[in-house]
Design an enzyme around this catalytic site. Structure first.
Site, PDB file in Angstrom:
ATOM      1  N   ASN A 258     139.259  68.472 131.010  1.00 16.19           N
ATOM      2  CA  ASN A 258     138.604  67.195 130.707  1.00 16.19           C
ATOM      3  C   ASN A 258     139.359  66.373 129.664  1.00 16.19           C
ATOM      4  N   ARG A 266     149.081  59.587 126.638  1.00 15.77           N
ATOM      5  CA  ARG A 266     150.268  60.135 125.948  1.00 15.77           C
ATOM      6  C   ARG A 266     151.502  60.036 126.838  1.00 15.77           C
ATOM      7  N   GLN A 311     174.487  46.150 109.012  1.00 18.96           N
ATOM      8  CA  GLN A 311     173.517  45.558 109.952  1.00 18.96           C
ATOM      9  C   GLN A 311     173.569  46.300 111.293  1.00 18.96           C
ATOM     10  N   GLN A 312     174.780  46.602 111.729  1.00 14.69           N
ATOM     11  CA  GLN A 312     174.947  47.341 112.995  1.00 14.69           C
ATOM     12  C   GLN A 312     174.321  48.732 112.881  1.00 14.69           C
ATOM     13  N   ARG A 314     171.927  49.569 111.029  1.00 13.82           N
ATOM     14  CA  ARG A 314     170.480  49.414 110.967  1.00 13.82           C
ATOM     15  C   ARG A 314     169.873  49.232 112.360  1.00 13.82           C
ATOM     16  N   GLU A 405     145.321  58.743 120.177  1.00 15.37           N
ATOM     17  CA  GLU A 405     145.685  59.760 121.174  1.00 15.37           C
ATOM     18  C   GLU A 405     146.232  61.025 120.530  1.00 15.37           C
TER      19      GLU A 405
HETATM   20  C1  LIG Z   1     145.561  42.884 133.199  1.00 12.09           C
HETATM   21  C2  LIG Z   1     144.994  44.141 132.666  1.00 12.09           C
HETATM   22  C3  LIG Z   1     146.018  44.947 131.938  1.00 12.09           C
HETATM   23  C4  LIG Z   1     145.665  46.406 131.806  1.00 12.09           C
HETATM   24  C5  LIG Z   1     146.911  47.198 131.786  1.00 12.09           C
HETATM   25  C6  LIG Z   1     146.692  48.536 132.439  1.00 12.09           C
HETATM   26  C7  LIG Z   1     147.985  49.112 132.875  1.00 12.09           C
HETATM   27  C8  LIG Z   1     147.997  50.585 132.736  1.00 12.09           C
HETATM   28  C9  LIG Z   1     149.331  51.141 132.780  1.00 12.09           C
HETATM   29  C10 LIG Z   1     149.890  51.751 131.764  1.00 12.09           C
HETATM   30  C11 LIG Z   1     149.231  51.812 130.431  1.00 12.09           C
HETATM   31  C12 LIG Z   1     149.947  52.657 129.464  1.00 12.09           C
HETATM   32  C13 LIG Z   1     150.210  52.006 128.174  1.00 12.09           C
HETATM   33  C14 LIG Z   1     149.505  52.623 127.049  1.00 12.09           C
HETATM   34  C15 LIG Z   1     149.322  51.662 125.964  1.00 12.09           C
HETATM   35  C16 LIG Z   1     148.394  52.182 124.932  1.00 12.09           C
HETATM   36  C17 LIG Z   1     147.262  51.311 124.683  1.00 12.09           C
HETATM   37  C18 LIG Z   1     146.539  51.763 123.460  1.00 12.09           C
HETATM   38  C19 LIG Z   1     145.164  52.161 123.716  1.00 12.09           C
HETATM   39  C20 LIG Z   1     144.679  53.076 122.633  1.00 12.09           C
HETATM   40  C21 LIG Z   1     143.974  54.222 123.245  1.00 12.09           C
HETATM   41  C22 LIG Z   1     143.578  55.216 122.219  1.00 12.09           C
HETATM   42  C23 LIG Z   1     142.550  56.103 122.781  1.00 12.09           C
HETATM   43  C24 LIG Z   1     142.210  57.313 121.924  1.00 12.09           C
HETATM   44  O1  LIG Z   1     142.708  57.515 120.859  1.00 12.09           O
HETATM   45  S1  LIG Z   1     141.112  58.369 122.640  1.00 12.09           S
HETATM   46  C25 LIG Z   1     140.892  59.662 121.504  1.00 12.09           C
HETATM   47  C26 LIG Z   1     142.077  60.567 121.432  1.00 12.09           C
HETATM   48  N1  LIG Z   1     141.782  61.718 120.661  1.00 12.09           N
HETATM   49  C27 LIG Z   1     142.620  62.697 120.522  1.00 12.09           C
HETATM   50  O2  LIG Z   1     143.726  62.649 121.020  1.00 12.09           O
HETATM   51  C28 LIG Z   1     142.119  63.886 119.774  1.00 12.09           C
HETATM   52  C29 LIG Z   1     143.207  64.864 119.457  1.00 12.09           C
HETATM   53  N2  LIG Z   1     142.696  66.193 119.519  1.00 12.09           N
HETATM   54  C30 LIG Z   1     142.874  66.966 120.600  1.00 12.09           C
HETATM   55  O3  LIG Z   1     143.468  66.559 121.593  1.00 12.09           O
HETATM   56  C31 LIG Z   1     142.302  68.334 120.504  1.00 12.09           C
HETATM   57  O4  LIG Z   1     141.276  68.458 119.622  1.00 12.09           O
HETATM   58  C32 LIG Z   1     143.352  69.386 120.148  1.00 12.09           C
HETATM   59  C33 LIG Z   1     144.343  69.429 121.301  1.00 12.09           C
HETATM   60  C34 LIG Z   1     144.057  69.073 118.846  1.00 12.09           C
HETATM   61  C35 LIG Z   1     142.651  70.748 120.015  1.00 12.09           C
HETATM   62  O5  LIG Z   1     141.698  70.855 121.025  1.00 12.09           O
HETATM   63  P1  LIG Z   1     140.645  72.035 121.059  1.00 12.09           P
HETATM   64  O6  LIG Z   1     140.018  72.238 119.730  1.00 12.09           O
HETATM   65  O7  LIG Z   1     139.732  71.841 122.199  1.00 12.09           O
HETATM   66  O8  LIG Z   1     141.616  73.175 121.382  1.00 12.09           O
HETATM   67  P2  LIG Z   1     141.687  74.642 120.899  1.00 12.09           P
HETATM   68  O9  LIG Z   1     142.288  74.645 119.546  1.00 12.09           O
HETATM   69  O10 LIG Z   1     140.381  75.301 121.116  1.00 12.09           O
HETATM   70  O11 LIG Z   1     142.672  75.231 122.002  1.00 12.09           O
HETATM   71  C36 LIG Z   1     143.890  74.811 121.992  1.00 12.09           C
HETATM   72  C37 LIG Z   1     144.452  75.315 123.330  1.00 12.09           C
HETATM   73  O12 LIG Z   1     144.173  74.317 124.304  1.00 12.09           O
HETATM   74  C38 LIG Z   1     145.409  73.835 124.784  1.00 12.09           C
HETATM   75  N3  LIG Z   1     145.250  72.406 125.069  1.00 12.09           N
HETATM   76  C39 LIG Z   1     144.756  71.451 124.258  1.00 12.09           C
HETATM   77  N4  LIG Z   1     144.798  70.273 124.891  1.00 12.09           N
HETATM   78  C40 LIG Z   1     145.295  70.509 126.108  1.00 12.09           C
HETATM   79  C41 LIG Z   1     145.575  69.673 127.212  1.00 12.09           C
HETATM   80  N5  LIG Z   1     145.343  68.367 127.180  1.00 12.09           N
HETATM   81  N6  LIG Z   1     146.129  70.235 128.311  1.00 12.09           N
HETATM   82  C42 LIG Z   1     146.391  71.567 128.358  1.00 12.09           C
HETATM   83  N7  LIG Z   1     146.125  72.416 127.331  1.00 12.09           N
HETATM   84  C43 LIG Z   1     145.599  71.892 126.225  1.00 12.09           C
HETATM   85  C44 LIG Z   1     146.379  74.066 123.673  1.00 12.09           C
HETATM   86  O13 LIG Z   1     147.696  74.045 124.099  1.00 12.09           O
HETATM   87  C45 LIG Z   1     145.932  75.408 123.196  1.00 12.09           C
HETATM   88  O14 LIG Z   1     146.435  76.383 124.071  1.00 12.09           O
HETATM   89  P3  LIG Z   1     146.844  77.822 123.533  1.00 12.09           P
HETATM   90  O15 LIG Z   1     147.285  78.533 124.752  1.00 12.09           O
HETATM   91  O16 LIG Z   1     147.931  77.609 122.549  1.00 12.09           O
HETATM   92  O17 LIG Z   1     145.629  78.407 122.883  1.00 12.09           O
HETATM   93  C1  FAD Z   2     144.279  51.664 117.210  1.00 12.85           C
HETATM   94  C2  FAD Z   2     143.379  52.830 117.500  1.00 12.85           C
HETATM   95  C3  FAD Z   2     142.716  52.890 118.713  1.00 12.85           C
HETATM   96  C4  FAD Z   2     141.860  53.945 118.997  1.00 12.85           C
HETATM   97  N1  FAD Z   2     141.194  53.956 120.175  1.00 12.85           N
HETATM   98  C5  FAD Z   2     140.306  54.964 120.435  1.00 12.85           C
HETATM   99  C6  FAD Z   2     139.555  54.967 121.649  1.00 12.85           C
HETATM  100  O1  FAD Z   2     139.678  54.077 122.485  1.00 12.85           O
HETATM  101  N2  FAD Z   2     138.685  55.966 121.863  1.00 12.85           N
HETATM  102  C7  FAD Z   2     138.516  56.971 120.972  1.00 12.85           C
HETATM  103  O2  FAD Z   2     137.706  57.856 121.232  1.00 12.85           O
HETATM  104  N3  FAD Z   2     139.221  57.004 119.835  1.00 12.85           N
HETATM  105  C8  FAD Z   2     140.105  56.033 119.527  1.00 12.85           C
HETATM  106  N4  FAD Z   2     140.840  56.051 118.366  1.00 12.85           N
HETATM  107  C9  FAD Z   2     140.672  57.162 117.416  1.00 12.85           C
HETATM  108  C10 FAD Z   2     141.880  58.077 117.366  1.00 12.85           C
HETATM  109  O3  FAD Z   2     142.022  58.782 118.549  1.00 12.85           O
HETATM  110  C11 FAD Z   2     141.754  59.025 116.171  1.00 12.85           C
HETATM  111  O4  FAD Z   2     141.726  58.231 114.996  1.00 12.85           O
HETATM  112  C12 FAD Z   2     142.894  59.990 116.145  1.00 12.85           C
HETATM  113  O5  FAD Z   2     142.771  60.943 117.179  1.00 12.85           O
HETATM  114  C13 FAD Z   2     143.018  60.711 114.785  1.00 12.85           C
HETATM  115  O6  FAD Z   2     141.860  61.371 114.454  1.00 12.85           O
HETATM  116  P1  FAD Z   2     141.172  61.179 113.022  1.00 12.85           P
HETATM  117  O7  FAD Z   2     140.953  59.736 112.809  1.00 12.85           O
HETATM  118  O8  FAD Z   2     139.988  62.089 113.009  1.00 12.85           O
HETATM  119  O9  FAD Z   2     142.228  61.680 111.968  1.00 12.85           O
HETATM  120  P2  FAD Z   2     142.093  62.933 111.020  1.00 12.85           P
HETATM  121  O10 FAD Z   2     142.098  64.154 111.856  1.00 12.85           O
HETATM  122  O11 FAD Z   2     140.978  62.772 110.073  1.00 12.85           O
HETATM  123  O12 FAD Z   2     143.480  62.815 110.268  1.00 12.85           O
HETATM  124  C14 FAD Z   2     143.623  62.695 108.848  1.00 12.85           C
HETATM  125  C15 FAD Z   2     144.775  63.602 108.376  1.00 12.85           C
HETATM  126  O13 FAD Z   2     144.422  64.953 108.571  1.00 12.85           O
HETATM  127  C16 FAD Z   2     145.456  65.664 109.210  1.00 12.85           C
HETATM  128  N5  FAD Z   2     144.877  66.732 110.049  1.00 12.85           N
HETATM  129  C17 FAD Z   2     143.727  66.722 110.751  1.00 12.85           C
HETATM  130  N6  FAD Z   2     143.551  67.875 111.404  1.00 12.85           N
HETATM  131  C18 FAD Z   2     144.613  68.640 111.143  1.00 12.85           C
HETATM  132  C19 FAD Z   2     145.021  69.938 111.542  1.00 12.85           C
HETATM  133  N7  FAD Z   2     144.291  70.672 112.370  1.00 12.85           N
HETATM  134  N8  FAD Z   2     146.186  70.403 111.075  1.00 12.85           N
HETATM  135  C20 FAD Z   2     146.945  69.664 110.243  1.00 12.85           C
HETATM  136  N9  FAD Z   2     146.611  68.419 109.834  1.00 12.85           N
HETATM  137  C21 FAD Z   2     145.460  67.923 110.271  1.00 12.85           C
HETATM  138  C22 FAD Z   2     146.165  64.616 110.071  1.00 12.85           C
HETATM  139  O14 FAD Z   2     147.496  65.000 110.341  1.00 12.85           O
HETATM  140  C23 FAD Z   2     146.084  63.389 109.158  1.00 12.85           C
HETATM  141  O15 FAD Z   2     147.178  63.423 108.266  1.00 12.85           O
HETATM  142  C24 FAD Z   2     141.688  54.991 118.047  1.00 12.85           C
HETATM  143  C25 FAD Z   2     142.379  54.938 116.828  1.00 12.85           C
HETATM  144  C26 FAD Z   2     143.200  53.873 116.543  1.00 12.85           C
HETATM  145  C27 FAD Z   2     143.917  53.837 115.227  1.00 12.85           C
END
Ligand SMILES: CCCCCCCC/C=C\CCCCCCCCCCCCCC(=O)SCCNC(=O)CCNC(=O)[C@H](O)C(C)(C)COP(=O)(O)OP(=O)(O)OC[C@H]1O[C@@H](n2cnc3c(N)ncnc32)[C@H](O)[C@@H]1OP(=O)(O)O
Ligand code: FAD
Length: 642
Positions: A258, A266, A311-312, A314, A405
């Site tokens: 999920n 990403r 500059q280059q 940079r 992300e």
């Molecule tokens: C005209 C209209 C125009 C529209 C244009 C559309 C065009 C579209 C085309 C292209 C678009 C692309 C361009 C992009 C531009 C970007 C735009 C910006 C938009 C901004 C979006 C931002 C959205 C967000 O931020 S959403 C929120 C994101 N949040 C996070 O990322 C949270 C991060 N945390 C985590 O992911 C997890 O908590 C974790 C991975 C750190 C840990 O997870 P967990 O606690 O559940 O894990 P465990 O510790 O229990 O287990 C770890 C275990 O699981 C494996 N693992 C984790 N994740 C994955 C995975 N994804 N897949 C596979 N395995 C996974 C991990 O490896 C560990 O494995 P082990 O074997 O080591 O145990």
């Molecule tokens: C522009 C923007 C757009 C976004 N869009 C969305 C969206 O559409 N949907 C959505 O759901 N979210 C969205 N987010 C949220 C975003 O996904 C989170 O802010 C991001 O995943 C970081 O999580 P956090 O804010 O909890 O940071 P934190 O985890 O609180 O990070 C704070 C500090 O703690 C450290 N840290 C945290 N955990 C650990 C660890 N396990 N080990 C070591 N260091 C650690 C980090 O490295 C960092 O230095 C957006 C954020 C931004 C800035």
């Protein structure tokens, strides 16, 4: 070159056609420069254009092609986001990957027709990284066959989701699923947030905008709270996970399946970052070939600032990185699409590799893109600091990628888990089980680097040197971790104590992948002139990157001081070789003036006249005497004169 950058002749041609059509449609142009607009005006302007695009998109692009959509988006709506950014980037991908066929039939056509606007609501005020500790709950009510969504306290408010605040009326909401008092962890649910007719929040929903941010201010990132808000059982996205009417839980084929919407972004954001880096460099490099300041030879006229070696130095290594990121990004998207297809048909075996790769790339690429854009801004001197350059806006948007992300440090640690597992295989004599991306960890390297020792060795010795340092750091960090555990440390404590070293390994591994992707691409090119220009850029890249990480290769004597001098000389040599091509290497990305939105980066180079025009159009210049003067400053001065 444009064909190399965009993937094919056809793609490059289509981009040109799309830009040309947009140039003929004034209704799609910014009505005034974005820096002179308030946030509300920008949101209004963007929504205006979005509705025109919804009507006319089919005349301009193939709306099913993500690359064309992305180009249209950058030209018309721009980098600062739009009221439907998350709809395309996460809501539709989440439904496509996680909703069952039946659910897709119900929601996807409506989303694609834009009858509804959706977002992806996962992060909360209290938790973003640690998904296991999200606090929003979805408790199954067996009697009514509904999930009850609830925000138990303020830290459980959804916080950050893009376009959640004001624009979206639906969201994929991630909440802890509780059935018969058992918590099954975070799961995605399709949730209606607002009335489809009035757009008013539905009863039980608290929703709004979180306020202005460093950039991306056209996006209404929002907050969201639920007060025992009920949705049907069938709103759990059920492609991989199922809950039967009687509450029976059917688990998915992979625990993290999920998380696919995150992996989607990403994978796709890498080329987006490359585009932003190249845009900033295009502005800075064009300007540097217009700007004259000082003399190199006092008997000669003032030189273009691009002639200065500083500059280059940079700018040019970042040009190489922009290309490298574009090529590595294209490979990653291909891999992602392949893994997604496999996942949909139940094969989840490649998910771990893709997760590791995208976690590392996302972190390294966003960080280096930020560095490169900031250097581009500084390379424009004072005018770089003006919003007329637009570089600060590009920087603000790009740098968001370090956080969203998955925060960069956290994602590097995800890759490190994969590397440590791979190191364990090497140590236990099971190198044959290593995946292709880490196979080098099991290969014995030469005692010293052969860079500058083998004539015409191409890039092979460089790749081997990157492999050597990456392997050594991975094994070293893994040894440190295993050693601490052998001494009795708990796994998590040991991990934390090694995490700086582990992240160093992740960065080196990722930088190796980027170098290899660049080498792979250059090797594929048939056109001699294009190959030559990109080979020069690749030379600069491998030497510059190696110099940057040289301490890892010096500390075990793999590289000698004299080899380091050779590498440094190569950097200077290739800065000079690239100079005549520098502007063209960026013009080849074919960004239009409409897309760049920069007075400094204009294609015609007519900078000074247009900077003056731009300044004169500032709202502050509508009147000679501002009311801040009449109301405060003038009386103050008058009082002081008495
Ligand atoms: C005209 C209209 C125009 C529209 C244009 C559309 C065009 C579209 C085309 C292209 C678009 C692309 C361009 C992009 C531009 C970007 C735009 C910006 C938009 C901004 C979006 C931002 C959205 C967000 O931020 S959403 C929120 C994101 N949040 C996070 O990322 C949270 C991060 N945390 C985590 O992911 C997890 O908590 C974790 C991975 C750190 C840990 O997870 P967990 O606690 O559940 O894990 P465990 O510790 O229990 O287990 C770890 C275990 O699981 C494996 N693992 C984790 N994740 C994955 C995975 N994804 N897949 C596979 N395995 C996974 C991990 O490896 C560990 O494995 P082990 O074997 O080591 O145990
Ligand atoms: C522009 C923007 C757009 C976004 N869009 C969305 C969206 O559409 N949907 C959505 O759901 N979210 C969205 N987010 C949220 C975003 O996904 C989170 O802010 C991001 O995943 C970081 O999580 P956090 O804010 O909890 O940071 P934190 O985890 O609180 O990070 C704070 C500090 O703690 C450290 N840290 C945290 N955990 C650990 C660890 N396990 N080990 C070591 N260091 C650690 C980090 O490295 C960092 O230095 C957006 C954020 C931004 C800035």
């Amino acid at each position: 070159m444009a064909a190399q950058i965009w993937g094919s002749e056809k793609r490059a041609r289509r981009r040109r056609e799309i830009s040309a059509k947009i140039a003929q449609m004034p209704e799609l142009h910014d009505s005034k420069p974005l820096p002179f607009m308030t946030r509300e005006e920008k949101i209004m302007e963007s929504a205006r254009k979005l509705t025109i695009l919804t009507e006319k998109m089919g005349q301009i692009i193939d709306p099913t092609d993500p690359a064309e959509l992305y180009h249209l988006n950058n030209e018309v709506l721009g980098l600062e986001g739009n009221p439907m950014a998350l709809h395309g980037v996460m809501f539709i991908p989440a439904l496509s990957a996680q909703a069952s066929d039946e659910q897709q039939a119900k929601w996807l056509p409506r989303a694609l027709r834009r009858e509804i606007i959706g977002t992806y609501a996962q992060t909360e005020l209290g938790h973003g990284t640690n998904l296991q500790n999200l606090e929003t709950t979805a408790t199954y009510d067996l009697a009514t066959q509904e999930f009850v969504l609830h925000t138990p306290q303020i830290t459980a408010l959804k916080w950050w989701p893009g376009n959640l605040g004001k624009s979206s009326n639906y969201a994929v909401v991630v909440a802890h699923m509780i059935i018969k008092a058992k918590n099954y962890g975070p799961h995605p649910f399709m949730v209606q947030l607002r009335d489809e007719k009035t757009h008013e929040p539905l009863p039980g929903i608290t929703i709004g905008d979180i306020g202005p941010k460093m950039a991306y201010n056209i996006v209404d990132n929002g907050f969201l709270g639920f007060n025992k808000y009920r949705i049907p059982r069938t709103n759990l996205l059920m492609r991989h996970t199922k809950v039967e009417a009687d509450g029976t839980y059917i688990k998915p084929p992979h625990a993290k399946i999920n998380y696919s919407a995150m992996v989607h972004v990403r994978a796709y954001m890498l080329t987006g970052q490359a585009i932003m880096l190249a845009s900033a460099l295009n502005i800075a490099t064009r300007y540097s070939s217009v700007r004259r300041q000082g003399q190199i030879d006092k008997s000669q006229p003032e030189v273009k600032v691009l002639e200065y070696q500083t500059q280059q130095h940079r700018l040019f290594p970042s040009i190489a990185r922009a290309y490298a990121f574009q090529f590595a990004g294209a490979e990653t998207v291909k891999l992602y699409e392949h893994v997604l297809k496999e996942m949909k048909s139940g094969n989840v075996s490649l998910m771990a590799d893709l997760h590791a790769l995208t976690s590392g790339l996302k972190s390294v690429v966003t960080y280096q893109t930020g560095e490169g854009i900031e250097q581009a801004r500084m390379a424009c001197g004072g005018h770089g600091y003006s919003m007329a350059s637009y570089i600060s806006e590009i920087y603000g948007v790009a740098i968001g990628g370090c956080t969203y992300e998955g925060e960069n440090m956290v994602m590097l640690l995800q890759l490190a888990r994969y590397l440590v597992k791979s190191a364990a295989l090497v140590k236990s004599g099971q190198s044959s089980k290593l995946g292709p991306l880490v196979a080098y960890l099991g290969v014995k390297s030469e005692p010293t680097s052969l860079i500058d020792r083998i004539p015409n060795s191409g890039f092979t010795e460089y790749v081997k040197t990157f492999q050597h340092v990456s392997k050594r750091q991975t094994l070293k960090a893994a040894d440190m971790f295993f050693g601490l555990m052998e001494k009795g440390e708990k796994r998590e404590i040991a991990w934390n104590k090694c995490s700086v070293e582990l992240n160093r390994a992740s960065r080196l591994h990722t930088r190796l992948f980027i170098v290899e992707a660049f080498v792979r691409r250059v090797n594929e090119i048939a056109d001699i002139r294009i190959k030559e220009a990109l080979t020069d850029l690749l030379h600069l890249h491998v030497n510059y990157e190696l110099l940057d990480i040289a301490s890892y290769a010096l500390e075990d004597g793999f590289l000698s001081a004299s080899q380091l001098d050779y590498i440094r000389d190569q950097v200077y040599l290739y800065l000079g070789k690239i100079r005549p091509n520098a502007v063209s290497l960026l013009d080849s990305w074919e960004f239009s003036d409409i897309e760049l939105r920069s007075v400094l980066g204009r294609r015609d180079g007519n900078v000074y006249e247009n900077l003056f025009k731009w300044a004169k159009s500032s709202p502050l210049n509508k009147t000679d005497v501002l009311s801040s003067v009449t109301q405060y400053l003038k009386p103050m001065m008058e009082k002081a004169r008495l």
